[in-house]
Design an enzyme around this catalytic site. Structure first.
Site, mmCIF file in Angstrom:
data_model
loop_
_atom_site.group_PDB
_atom_site.id
_atom_site.type_symbol
_atom_site.label_atom_id
_atom_site.label_comp_id
_atom_site.label_asym_id
_atom_site.label_seq_id
_atom_site.Cartn_x
_atom_site.Cartn_y
_atom_site.Cartn_z
ATOM 1 C CG HIS A 69 -1.935 -1.055 1.276
ATOM 2 N ND1 HIS A 69 -2.843 -1.282 0.267
ATOM 3 C CD2 HIS A 69 -2.176 -2.006 2.222
ATOM 4 C CE1 HIS A 69 -3.611 -2.320 0.587
ATOM 5 N NE2 HIS A 69 -3.218 -2.781 1.765
ATOM 6 C CG ASP A 113 -2.669 -8.398 1.084
ATOM 7 O OD1 ASP A 113 -1.867 -8.678 1.997
ATOM 8 O OD2 ASP A 113 -3.697 -7.701 1.264
ATOM 9 C CG HIS A 135 -6.364 -5.351 2.099
ATOM 10 N ND1 HIS A 135 -5.701 -6.095 3.049
ATOM 11 C CD2 HIS A 135 -7.550 -4.995 2.644
ATOM 12 C CE1 HIS A 135 -6.447 -6.172 4.146
ATOM 13 N NE2 HIS A 135 -7.584 -5.518 3.927
ATOM 14 C CG ASP A 166 -4.603 -9.945 3.927
ATOM 15 O OD1 ASP A 166 -4.383 -10.501 2.831
ATOM 16 O OD2 ASP A 166 -4.327 -8.750 4.145
HETATM 17 ZN ZN LIG Z 1 -3.849 -7.061 3.120
#
Ligand SMILES: [Zn+2]
Length: 598
Positions: free
Chosen positions: A412, A449, A451, A536
């Site tokens: 990120h 991931d 996200h 995750d």
């Molecule tokens: Zn993540």
């Protein structure tokens, strides 16, 4: 990784005249010492799932001389599910899970480490206890050095001397060990009851199975059965005949023609062939997977209750040690990333701001998402630097691939802003490093991931030399990652987002990998593959809403590894991103690393 092909064909399993040793275990069970060696697995002339014939190397192991009989099973206070009740008859109507449970009970009774995790039923092949044979072990033991239809040759008429099957069984099982044994002294390898193997069944597994000690696909619906039973035709008793059954743990489905026998590793017994191999410099059979880690990563402290904790890495390292994998990996240490490399992705002002914020004991960097401590700058330099060190090890051929257990995570992180627990964009810095230092232009970044890796996408959005492929929950944090974000300018179509709705699991992920990633990646033909390996999306992770299992991560790993093998000699560096359920994280990283090691 395995360079064994050149000796295939000139060496075979031990001379069949040499009957292997038989031992009696502490609890009174006879086992045969099966020597390690090469054999030709499968057959060409029967059903398609038996082909292609392929050379397989097996390490030595011990195998039960007889099918597990009912009296043996009941010794462990396990209730006898058999239909044809008789203490000397083989146990049957047994589902796969209960067979594995028996293996564990017998291991404990004899002081060995059980192989099966009684929650996931995954097999730890490094444990010294009993387990079900792999399909390759079963066929190798059954053939006992032969490659004919049966171990006694091609004459089906002789089968009645070796097996209880449909022609002579009178519709029932018979006491174990009444017929002739095979050349290695194993009884009832054909007929009586068909036998559970440890492997999941896959019709086309032989096309991609590894050469050394293949262990079957990482996931599947059914387990393999071998050898045929009292109700089988002669053809279904052949050495290479494969069948499968869905009654992994459903007792109601288990049928009265299914039983099993156990095996145990004999790693301390090196066969002459194995010694020959280790003496030959040209041949390597060791896993060349690196594991990059340093305690500095524990010094990046977050706030109490924050999911991104140092315990994440402790859980991973502990698991690898408990499972005996740690010592099989090549330990790599990180160097700090120098400013030169940080600036390929981040602005000088930002790097300075991170350093000063940590020095001044500021609690958060840019938002409350990203808590920091005094050592966070240092840890972040080593996290980015870890990817560079791992890359060096791959390029110097010390390892083929590497998993980097680093934190803080990176995907990120923006060029001038911390975000979502991330400080420096480790994987993006790694990609620039490979391009500049090693002049390898085309980099594939696979990000699974849960996200979307908005930071990584932003860095390479216009760049046709870096293909960014992300599969993630959507809509979800950080808001980006729609399918319409395809890259800009020359980079158009080199940014591939696969947004998946909450609740997606293994099948949706694997479909994206098969249908979207594989063709695009192979067409792109990367010089190096990087993985933003966040875990995750695990079914138990509270930060994500997905249902991926460790086996799902294993299968994704297999696909990415195949891409690297096809395009760039297997060069692959995988870097930890998210993953916050400690048990789920450890399970998933273990599954991931086991595939990298194959
Ligand atoms: Zn993540």
């Amino acid at each position: 990784m395995l360079i064994l092909g050149i000796i295939s064909g000139c060496r075979r399993a031990k001379d069949t005249a040499d009957v292997p040793e038989v031992i009696t275990t502490k609890t009174g069970i006879e086992m045969v010492a099966i020597p390690g060696g090469w054999f030709e697995m499968g057959s060409e002339n029967w059903t398609s799932d038996e082909s292609p014939i392929h050379e397989v190397w097996l390490s030595p192991f011990w195998m039960d001389r007889f099918e597990v009989a009912q009296e043996q099973f009941k010794k462990y206070q396990l209730s006898d599910p058999s239909h044809f009740k008789n203490p000397e008859h083989p146990l049957e109507q047994i589902n796969w899970t209960d067979a594995a449970l028996y293996c564990n009970e017998r291991s404990i009774a004899e002081g060995f480490e059980p192989c099966y995790d009684e929650e996931t039923w995954q097999c730890n092949f490094d444990a010294n206890g009993y387990r079900l044979p792999t399909e390759a072990e079963w066929e190798y033991a059954c053939r006992a050095g032969t490659n004919t239809k049966f171990s006694f040759g091609n004459d089906t008429k002789k089968l009645k001397n070796y097996a209880w099957f449909s022609d002579n069984s009178s519709g029932k099982t018979h006491p174990v060990g009444q017929k002739k044994p095979n050349l290695w002294g194993l009884y009832d390898m054909y007929g009586n009851v068909s036998e559970w193997c440890n492997d999941f069944y896959s019709e086309d597994y032989y096309k991609k199975s590894p050469e050394k000690d293949p262990k079957g696909p990482a996931m599947g619906e059914e387990k393999v059965l071998r050898g045929g039973a009292w109700n089988s035709s002669a053809d279904s008793c052949r050495s290479s005949y494969r069948s499968s059954d869905p009654s992994i743990d459903d007792t109601c489905l288990a049928n009265d023609a299914i039983g099993f026998r156990c095996v145990r590793n004999a790693n301390n017994r090196k066969s002459t062939e194995e010694q020959d191999i280790s003496n030959d410099d040209k041949l390597q059979i060791v896993s060349k997977t690196g594991f990059l880690y340093d305690d500095i990563y524990l010094d990046h402290k977050t706030t109490d209750g924050h999911p991104e904790t140092p315990q994440r890495l402790a859980a991973i390292v502990d698991r690898l040690k408990i499972k005996g994998l740690y010592s099989q990996l090549i330990a790599l240490s990180p160097e700090k990333a120098s400013l030169e490399w940080l600036l390929t992705v981040h602005t000088p002002e930002y790097v300075e701001r991170v350093e000063k914020s940590c020095d001044n004991n500021i609690l958060y960097l840019d938002s409350i998402d990203t808590p920091i401590s005094q050592q966070s700058y240092e840890a972040a330099l080593f996290a980015a630097g870890g990817v560079l060190s791992a890359t060096d090890a791959v390029m110097e051929k010390k390892v083929t691939n590497t998993f980097c257990a680093v934190r803080p995570p990176g995907h990120h992180a923006q060029k001038d802003e911390a975000m979502g627990f991330c400080i420096f964009n480790n994987i993006a810095i790694g990609a620039r490093y490979i391009q500049k230092k090693y002049k390898l232009q085309k980099i594939l970044i696979v990000d699974w991931d849960v996200h979307h890796g908005n930071g990584t996408q932003a860095v390479f959005y216009d760049d046709p030399n870096v293909m960014y492929f992300s599969v993630h929950q959507y809509p979800f944090y950080p808001g980006t990652g729609s399918g319409a974000e395809k890259g800009g300018g020359e980079g158009l179509n080199y940014n591939i987002n696969i947004p998946l709705p909450a609740g997606s699991g293994d099948s949706e992920y694997l479909q994206a990998f098969e249908d979207k990633l594989k063709p695009a990646a192979i067409d792109f033909s990367p010089d190096f593959v990087l993985v933003s390996a966040g875990f995750d999306a695990h079914k138990d992770d509270l930060l994500g809403g997905m249902n991926v299992t460790p086996q799902g991560f294993a299968e994704m790993t297999r696909i990415v590894k195949q891409i690297a093998e096809k395009c760039c000699e297997g060069r692959l560096v995988s870097v930890l991103e998210g993953g916050y359920h400690l048990e789920g994280l450890a399970d998933s990283v273990e599954a991931h690393i086991r595939i990298l090691m194959e």
